[in-house]
Design an enzyme around this catalytic site. Sequence first.
Site, PDB file in Angstrom:
ATOM      1  CB  VAL A 140      -0.970   0.033   1.203  1.00 33.97           C
ATOM      2  CG1 VAL A 140      -1.977  -1.094   1.113  1.00 33.97           C
ATOM      3  CG2 VAL A 140      -0.215   0.001   2.525  1.00 33.97           C
ATOM      4  CE1 TYR A 230       0.138   0.974  15.279  1.00 37.69           C
ATOM      5  CE2 TYR A 230      -0.312   1.955  17.418  1.00 37.69           C
ATOM      6  CZ  TYR A 230      -0.693   1.159  16.367  1.00 37.69           C
ATOM      7  OH  TYR A 230      -1.911   0.533  16.390  1.00 37.69           O
TER       8      TYR A 230
END
Length: 401
Positions: A140, A230
């Site tokens: 992706v 993250y």
Amino acid sequence: MARIHHRTRGRGKRAKRALKTSVALTGARWAWNRRRRGAERSKQVSAVRRGARLLTWGAAGAVLGVGAAMMSEHGHPRRLRGKVVLITGGSRGLGLQLAREFGAQGALVVVCGRGRESLDHAVSELTERGVDAHGVVCDVTDPEQIAALLEEVDDRYGRLDVLVNSAGIMRVGPWEALTEEHFVQAMDVIFWGPLRLSRQALGRLRERQGTIVNITSIGAYLSVPHLTPYSCAKHAQAGLSEGLAAETAGTGVSVTTVAPGLMRTGSHRGVVFNGAPEREYAWFALLAGLPLLSVNAERAAHRIVGAVARGRSFLVLTPVARAGMAVHGLAPGLIQESMRLMGRLLPNTPESPEERSGSEAARGPLGRAVGVVATLNERAYEQLNQVPHTRQSRRAARSEG
């Protein structure tokens, strides 16, 4: 004698006048104090009344909000049978469990992942369950592969009803052991991937009055130490998801933002650990596997698919995550201090930082000890196709779910 009597009578008159003056002043002071206390009581009563009115309206608003949430939660679900659902990161972890759940509802499922062998294994398992599943190799982070992915969905099914952005990457370690490249990798997978895929899929979804589902994280709202790349990427993804929900109003496209807390998906084995890998792995695997703090993937996927079927716009999965978000909204400073305390308790950066995958860290003495305690997470590791089927470089190691 007359003079003495006259002076005595004069003193008596002055004393009476003084007494009258004193009584008058005392009476005036009493009257003033009474009036002031009355005014204060009136203000207090008014304040109490205003507070009561505010509480009444607040309670009414809370009841309406909870009622609306309950109606949204338990409203009549839309049928998913025959819908085409595309799930990124669908070859393992939460993405795979979502594919199972959508398939159980009669949806046609397309899963994408980077590794062909892992993807084939997931599609085979889904097919054995009676799910109409198709796998597409896709990274992706590559816009060209995203375009090819959507074209293959068109070629096979001719439409797209639901897009689930579930692919992710996680790296655990202290700030000093991380590089700028680690932040770039997280943003590429977690933010830029969903952004590009959503932009290219939006026209298809508008034709079908479809849905975009963004799997964010409690880390999007609470920045946890040793998970900074993250958290930064999830913050960006949450902003994208909520902004896109507002932008698509009136277009027929709905957006569901999902904020999970800790989940038992077995991803602790695929995470990359920097600094002191075994010690970082120990705290992460323990927290991710605790029953009271984490939720199993089956329950998480069931609730997410239910939210999509009912058209919910926002879903927080665990009570702990909901409580954390509520406290952060009311007292962000308290949460910040809590995170600072947590940061002091986590492992320090060693003189010679190392990098290992979770599977490698789990083989050490501390990792083996943690594995005995975190049995639920180890079970999820086996059930959700997290077992690596091919050797991958540490730099490419990713956790998809």
